[in-house]
Design an enzyme around this catalytic site. Sequence first.
Site, PDB file in Angstrom:
ATOM      1  N   LYS A  68      -9.215  45.303  17.294  1.00 13.29           N
ATOM      2  CA  LYS A  68      -8.951  44.860  18.660  1.00 13.29           C
ATOM      3  C   LYS A  68      -9.767  45.614  19.701  1.00 13.29           C
ATOM      4  CE  LYS A  68      -5.448  45.356  16.401  1.00 13.29           C
ATOM      5  NZ  LYS A  68      -4.185  45.727  15.753  1.00 13.29           N
ATOM      6  N   GLU A 119     -11.039  36.236  15.283  1.00  9.16           N
ATOM      7  CA  GLU A 119      -9.749  35.543  15.331  1.00  9.16           C
ATOM      8  C   GLU A 119      -8.590  36.475  14.969  1.00  9.16           C
ATOM      9  OE1 GLU A 119      -8.974  32.138  16.205  1.00  9.16           O
ATOM     10  OE2 GLU A 119      -7.024  33.127  16.170  1.00  9.16           O
ATOM     11  N   PHE A 130     -12.731  50.526   4.458  1.00  5.49           N
ATOM     12  CA  PHE A 130     -12.192  49.935   3.225  1.00  5.49           C
ATOM     13  C   PHE A 130     -10.733  50.364   3.093  1.00  5.49           C
ATOM     14  CE2 PHE A 130     -12.134  49.202  -1.497  1.00  5.49           C
ATOM     15  CZ  PHE A 130     -12.484  47.864  -1.434  1.00  5.49           C
ATOM     16  N   THR A 154     -12.514  48.920  10.614  1.00  5.87           N
ATOM     17  CA  THR A 154     -12.077  50.303  10.750  1.00  5.87           C
ATOM     18  C   THR A 154     -10.875  50.302  11.698  1.00  5.87           C
ATOM     19  OG1 THR A 154     -13.518  50.772  12.659  1.00  5.87           O
ATOM     20  CG2 THR A 154     -14.464  51.121  10.464  1.00  5.87           C
ATOM     21  N   LYS A 178      -4.028  43.021  22.975  1.00  4.19           N
ATOM     22  CA  LYS A 178      -3.998  41.593  22.633  1.00  4.19           C
ATOM     23  C   LYS A 178      -3.819  40.730  23.891  1.00  4.19           C
ATOM     24  CE  LYS A 178      -2.370  42.555  17.981  1.00  4.19           C
ATOM     25  NZ  LYS A 178      -1.203  42.899  17.148  1.00  4.19           N
ATOM     26  N   GLY A 187      -0.300  42.113   8.291  1.00  6.21           N
ATOM     27  CA  GLY A 187      -0.290  42.057   6.821  1.00  6.21           C
ATOM     28  C   GLY A 187      -1.721  42.040   6.308  1.00  6.21           C
ATOM     29  N   GLY A 230       1.863  47.847   5.369  1.00  5.78           N
ATOM     30  CA  GLY A 230       0.499  47.589   5.844  1.00  5.78           C
ATOM     31  C   GLY A 230       0.436  46.915   7.195  1.00  5.78           C
TER      32      GLY A 230
HETATM   33  N1  LIG Z   1      -3.154  45.566   8.896  1.00  2.43           N
HETATM   34  C1  LIG Z   1      -2.895  44.537   9.711  1.00  2.43           C
HETATM   35  O1  LIG Z   1      -1.877  43.851   9.589  1.00  2.43           O
HETATM   36  C2  LIG Z   1      -3.867  44.201  10.789  1.00  2.43           C
HETATM   37  C3  LIG Z   1      -3.723  42.978  11.471  1.00  2.43           C
HETATM   38  C4  LIG Z   1      -4.655  42.636  12.479  1.00  2.43           C
HETATM   39  C5  LIG Z   1      -5.650  43.543  12.819  1.00  2.43           C
HETATM   40  N2  LIG Z   1      -5.731  44.722  12.142  1.00  2.43           N
HETATM   41  C6  LIG Z   1      -6.822  45.626  12.501  1.00  2.43           C
HETATM   42  O2  LIG Z   1      -7.762  45.619  11.426  1.00  2.43           O
HETATM   43  C7  LIG Z   1      -8.358  46.908  11.286  1.00  2.43           C
HETATM   44  C8  LIG Z   1      -8.152  47.401   9.863  1.00  2.43           C
HETATM   45  O3  LIG Z   1      -6.777  47.452   9.604  1.00  2.43           O
HETATM   46  P1  LIG Z   1      -6.234  48.104   8.239  1.00  2.43           P
HETATM   47  O4  LIG Z   1      -4.810  47.745   8.157  1.00  2.43           O
HETATM   48  O5  LIG Z   1      -7.156  47.820   7.126  1.00  2.43           O
HETATM   49  O6  LIG Z   1      -6.366  49.654   8.620  1.00  2.43           O
HETATM   50  P2  LIG Z   1      -6.433  50.870   7.608  1.00  2.43           P
HETATM   51  O7  LIG Z   1      -6.044  52.066   8.405  1.00  2.43           O
HETATM   52  O8  LIG Z   1      -5.715  50.550   6.346  1.00  2.43           O
HETATM   53  O9  LIG Z   1      -7.984  50.948   7.250  1.00  2.43           O
HETATM   54  C9  LIG Z   1      -8.954  51.393   8.134  1.00  2.43           C
HETATM   55  C10 LIG Z   1      -9.997  52.078   7.287  1.00  2.43           C
HETATM   56  O10 LIG Z   1     -11.100  52.402   8.122  1.00  2.43           O
HETATM   57  C11 LIG Z   1     -11.629  53.614   7.645  1.00  2.43           C
HETATM   58  N3  LIG Z   1     -12.453  54.200   8.700  1.00  2.43           N
HETATM   59  C12 LIG Z   1     -12.060  54.825   9.826  1.00  2.43           C
HETATM   60  N4  LIG Z   1     -13.143  55.192  10.540  1.00  2.43           N
HETATM   61  C13 LIG Z   1     -14.226  54.774   9.852  1.00  2.43           C
HETATM   62  C14 LIG Z   1     -15.618  54.855  10.054  1.00  2.43           C
HETATM   63  N5  LIG Z   1     -16.148  55.445  11.129  1.00  2.43           N
HETATM   64  N6  LIG Z   1     -16.446  54.328   9.107  1.00  2.43           N
HETATM   65  C15 LIG Z   1     -15.936  53.735   8.006  1.00  2.43           C
HETATM   66  N7  LIG Z   1     -14.625  53.639   7.763  1.00  2.43           N
HETATM   67  C16 LIG Z   1     -13.779  54.148   8.677  1.00  2.43           C
HETATM   68  C17 LIG Z   1     -10.440  54.448   7.220  1.00  2.43           C
HETATM   69  O11 LIG Z   1     -10.809  55.425   6.257  1.00  2.43           O
HETATM   70  C18 LIG Z   1      -9.523  53.375   6.637  1.00  2.43           C
HETATM   71  O12 LIG Z   1      -9.666  53.260   5.229  1.00  2.43           O
HETATM   72  C19 LIG Z   1      -7.720  47.791  12.354  1.00  2.43           C
HETATM   73  O13 LIG Z   1      -8.560  47.829  13.471  1.00  2.43           O
HETATM   74  C20 LIG Z   1      -6.411  47.073  12.692  1.00  2.43           C
HETATM   75  O14 LIG Z   1      -6.007  47.305  14.005  1.00  2.43           O
HETATM   76  C21 LIG Z   1      -4.887  45.061  11.145  1.00  2.43           C
HETATM   77  N1  LIG Z   2      -0.367  46.822  13.867  1.00  2.00           N
HETATM   78  C1  LIG Z   2      -0.545  45.476  14.277  1.00  2.00           C
HETATM   79  C2  LIG Z   2      -1.469  44.765  13.328  1.00  2.00           C
HETATM   80  C3  LIG Z   2      -1.876  43.404  13.820  1.00  2.00           C
HETATM   81  O1  LIG Z   2      -2.748  43.519  14.915  1.00  2.00           O
HETATM   82  C4  LIG Z   2       0.798  44.776  14.295  1.00  2.00           C
HETATM   83  O2  LIG Z   2       1.758  45.322  13.755  1.00  2.00           O
HETATM   84  O3  LIG Z   2       0.904  43.700  14.872  1.00  2.00           O
END
Ligand SMILES: NC(=O)c1ccc[n+]([C@@H]2O[C@H](COP(=O)([O-])OP(=O)(O)OC[C@H]3O[C@@H](n4cnc5c(N)ncnc54)[C@H](O)[C@@H]3O)[C@@H](O)[C@H]2O)c1
Ligand SMILES: N[C@@H](CCO)C(=O)O
Length: 354
Positions: free
Chosen positions: A128, A152, A11, A99, A227, A325, A209
């Site tokens: 990923k 996606e 979360f 996560t 990727k 984002g 973010g």
């Molecule tokens: N933020 C982006 O722009 C973006 C874009 C594409 C993909 N992603 C991917 O999406 C995922 C989430 O991104 P985000 O920005 O929300 O990351 P974030 O770091 O804000 O959130 C990840 C959350 O996962 C929780 N967590 C870690 N291990 C855990 C576990 N074992 N059980 C439950 N919770 C756990 C953490 O406490 C944290 O709150 C990541 O894998 C990231 O690579 C993010």
């Molecule tokens: N940290 C990654 C999130 C999207 O996968 C980025 O900046 O592109």
Amino acid sequence: MTIYTVSLIGFGGVNRALAELIAERNETWQRELGFGLNIVGVSDLHLGSVISPNGIDARMLTATRFEKGGFANLSGGSAEPRSLHVVRSAPADIVVEATYTDPATGEPAISHCRAAFEAGRSVVTTNKGPVALAAAELKAMAAACGVGFEYEGAVMSGTPVIRLAQSALAGAEITGFAGILNGTSNFVLGRMQTGLGFAEAVAEAQAAGYAEADPTADVEGFDVRLKVVILANEVLGATLTPDQVDCAGISALTPAALAEAEAAGTRWKLIGSAARDASGRITAAVRAERLPLAHPLASVSGAVNAITFQTGLLGDVTVTGPGAGRIETAFALLSDIVALHRKATPLALREAAE
Ligand SMILES: NC(=O)c1ccc[n+]([C@@H]2O[C@H](COP(=O)([O-])OP(=O)(O)OC[C@H]3O[C@@H](n4cnc5c(N)ncnc54)[C@H](O)[C@@H]3O)[C@@H](O)[C@H]2O)c1
Ligand SMILES: N[C@@H](CCO)C(=O)O
């Protein structure tokens, strides 16, 4: 009308944004997409976990400022994350895995996916790790369990790339791709061009973010490498693993080097690419490249990403849009749920007639 129950695993920025969208748009989705979402489980390493078979109020969930272990204060809550327990026990049609991405092991996300499939639940994820490191196994397992697996948002966030290449470009004979596939590093390069230091630019990307939990993955190219592996395997039919992709990032670039390139009519960009040669061999790489300013990827700025697919029948096809984002990535999760909904509904998805 259909209501899908969902568990949010992790979360942080992305799943919190999905909860915000649910709070604000569920009724619109029911009208326009034909389904709504009901959150029945949430787990987070920091906040704890909560299971509520009747549903957890998305507005409350997003409006409350929870302290560490704060989910213990909710009905059905615990200060412990118990993520596998939530995956298995919360009565969710769909597990939303968001996560952090571990580029080396893909854990704990791979285990979350496996547990969800075993429990008869579909998975949508922006993580990923499972897709780059275990897609073949997980797809086979989901199929054997009669559930769905969609991802996606693993490439270019909410900008459609994987399904676009697999569906809309099916038959176009894609032979390769090259693109800007990391929002953070592209944002950092742009901020450094304005004279900002590397560390300050990374801090801004974190605050927005965009960055990974460990931003080293963004600036050293490891995130792009995942990727590239995902796209090469999904779109070119490769069976690449990350260690087969040469990888270098942007951390060695200084504001002075960027300015010098600019003065010479060029611009540094972090490019991920893969191509199939005439013998069918697929090679892939991640590296900073100095592009002429007239190059289509040179003007892609901020956290925006862009990818050019080389095709036999259409020539080059370029897609550009947000690459990172919170809301943008939450949209990718929604698009995955739309895909599940439209795929003649996997067995584990229940319909609640009204
Ligand atoms: N933020 C982006 O722009 C973006 C874009 C594409 C993909 N992603 C991917 O999406 C995922 C989430 O991104 P985000 O920005 O929300 O990351 P974030 O770091 O804000 O959130 C990840 C959350 O996962 C929780 N967590 C870690 N291990 C855990 C576990 N074992 N059980 C439950 N919770 C756990 C953490 O406490 C944290 O709150 C990541 O894998 C990231 O690579 C993010
Ligand atoms: N940290 C990654 C999130 C999207 O996968 C980025 O900046 O592109």
